[in-house]
Write a protein that holds these residues in place. Structure first.
Motif: not given
Lengths: 271, 298
Positions: A184, A203, A225-227, A229-231, A233-234, B66-67, B131, B133, B138, B140, B147, B149
């Motif tokens: 990423t 990505s 894209l919901s991922f 959100t996690l990214l 936050q990180q 988490p999300d 991915k 993180i 995770y 996707r 998607e 997740l």
């Protein structure tokens, strides 16, 4: 555990190989022992004490103070611990590091974090070309860990990158994410020309639409894209990247590079 | 021991060691998170016939997931790590992956890991994207609403299953009312589920049967309609018996849930027709966890 500080005494005319000075190397050495350690200056070896003023540093970080951009391979292959660079670094900062943290409050030269496998590299200034790239002749670049650059970067960021995360607060040069295998890259500024050329997977997330994209990328549409959100936050806790927390998950997605594997993506954040 | 007119029998519940995991399911709103949770925990009352015992532990506010979406946490219990992994994969694959807008995350930390998205990713037919993180991986998976997740793996832990108590009442309705009150209180507790319908069992079982093909059969000693026919444990004034089965992550969790549940039942007490609290056991030889009712309530 108290670590030493190394302060450069003079202006360098040649490049200096700093790779011996990892936290694990200096941890159990006295100032005299460090001063007697031979290092390569150009094509000759000198004692470290000739070039550096060595002191005990009341800190857990190995401190390197230098305004020179000729100190190459700082923290190369380090496994754990912490290095703090006050000033600038030369090429190959954190090369092949497998753990620990390097923080530099100035600029880094070419190929910072190349072949990195784990750990954290924080550059508060700018970085040169081939950030997170590969060692010459190798087929994969950065393979883990996180690089954070608060300023701008040169060309070929993440070239052949295989895994891990690169954060860039400013702009990236041409060929950003070129030949990227996976991982990423986040660019909060603008990417240059030929972005993601030869990208296989991975990505590239950017706030601004790149100056030019290869013809071998197709527009995929607007997505939430919901991922992300996690990214977010990180990385939002990183200095210089807190603004990310206010960005929505909506992105314009481009897929490619269809001239190779074609499973990479460029995500352009929609503000 | 008598509490509010209800007798606490001098007996114990016998529980077993199990393997458990917790996952967090999120969705676009609380309704769809709950639908996904309920679907994947359907037909999961007993390991005897279902392979796993599962239930929704609690609903989660967006600040707890988490999300940042509404979610539910689900606990699953099986007799082995292998059985747990198989059931988890099947149920997430058929009930959560298929449910609109959902995502799935690990709900516990630990060294022993079982696959979550690790195998489900193949549904993506090569278009799935990994991915990493932080320290977590995770997947996707492209699906028709966007998607799916899914975290790659989830921890499992040793746990306790089969804690129980029996509520003996004058009438069926009285037993049900008291059990409903107990479930309402026990449902507030973390780390436990009551896997049977509404948390309540009306068909308690004994080990074995006159039919060779059956492992378990009706608990005849507690069936009111068999009084006078078998060696019944029921007094003449007992008209309905119901059981609450408790699975928990630790012995202490089951003990606390048992105590809270019996307390709620005893608040109904003799005035509400609750005559006696008992428990199911197998003589103490099969399960390593024994919950003596009077000790629990002391």
């Amino acid at each position: 555990m108290s670590m030493p500080s190394l302060k450069l005494r003079a202006v360098l005319n040649h490049r200096l190989d700093m790779s011996p000075f990892t936290p694990e190397f200096v941890a159990d050495k006295s100032a005299d022992e460090i001063a007697r350690t031979p290092i390569w200056l150009g094509n000759r070896q000198v004692d470290t004490g000739e070039l550096f003023e060595i002191r005990d540093n009341a800190s857990e970080s190995l401190l390197i103070q230098s305004e020179s951009d000729k100190l190459d391979m700082i923290g190369a292959a380090m496994k754990h611990g912490s290095i703090l660079v006050e000033g600038n670094a030369g090429a190959y900062l954190g090369r092949s590091m497998t753990g620990g943290e390097i923080r530099i409050n100035g600029n880094a030269g070419l190929a910072a974090g190349c072949a990195m496998r784990a750990g954290s590299l924080v550059i508060e200034g700018d970085a040169g070309d081939f950030l997170g790239g590969a060692l010459t002749g190798e087929r994969q670049g950065m393979r883990g860990g996180r690089i954070s650059v608060q300023g701008n970067c040169g060309d070929r960021v993440g070239d052949l990158m295989r895994r891990g995360t690169i954060l860039i607060g400013g702009n990236a040069g041409d060929f950003c994410a070129s030949r990227m295998v996976a991982g990423t890259i986040i660019v909060l500024g603008q990417c240059g020309r030929h972005t993601a050329s030869g990208m296989r997977r991975g990505s590239l997330i950017t706030a601004g639409k790149p100056t030019s994209l290869p013809a071998t990328f197709n527009r995929n549409g607007i997505h939430s894209l919901s991922f992300l959100t996690l990214l977010r936050q990180q990385i939002a806790s990183q200095t210089g990247f807190s603004g990310l927390s206010e960005i929505a998950n909506e992105v314009e997605r481009w897929v490619g590079d269809l001239s190779c594997d074609g499973r990479g993506e460029i995500l352009i954040l929609q503000s | 021991m008598i509490i509010n007119g209800t007798q606490i029998e001098e007996t114990f519940a016998e529980a077993f060691g199990m393997s458990a995991t917790r996952i967090i399911i999120t969705a676009i709103d609380a309704k769809w998170a709950r639908i996904a949770g309920e679907t994947m925990t359907g037909f999961a009352t007993s390991v005897i016939g279902c392979g796993v015992e599962a239930g929704i532990e609690t609903e989660l506010h967006p600040t707890q997931t988490p999300d940042g979406r509404h979610g539910v946490s689900v606990l699953l219990f099986a007799m082995s790590g292998k059985a747990l992994a198989k059931q988890l994969e099947t149920r997430v694959g058929q009930c959560v992956l298929t449910c609109p807008t959902t995502a799935v995350f690990s709900g516990m930390q630990g060294e022993k890991q079982i696959p979550l998205g690790k195998n489900l990713r193949y549904f993506g037919d090569g278009y799935q994207i990994s991915k990493q993180i932080g320290e977590k991986r995770y997947w996707r998976v492209p699906v028709m609403d966007g998607e799916f997740l899914c975290e790659e793996s989830v921890a499992r832990t040793s746990a306790v299953g089969g804690g129980n108590f029996l509520v003996l009442a004058n009438h069926q309705q009285q037993a049900l009312t008291a059990c409903e009150k107990a479930i309402a209180e026990m449902g507030k507790l973390p780390n436990v589920i009551m896997p049977f319908p509404g948390g309540i069992v009306r068909s308690g079982s004994k080990v074995g049967s006159k039919y060779k093909s059956l492992m378990a059969s009706t608990n005849d000693a507690y069936c009111p309609t068999l009084r006078g026919l078998v060696n019944s444990n029921l007094d003449n004034d007992i008209g309905g018996v119901m059981e609450i089965v408790i699975n928990g992550l630790t012995e202490a969790d089951v003990r606390q849930a048992t105590r809270i549940g019996i307390t709620a039942v005893c608040e109904v007490g003799a005035a509400g027709g609750i005559k006696r609290i008992s428990a199911g056991n197998y003589g103490g030889k099969l399960g390593q966890f024994h919950f003596h009712l009077r000790e629990v309530m002391a």
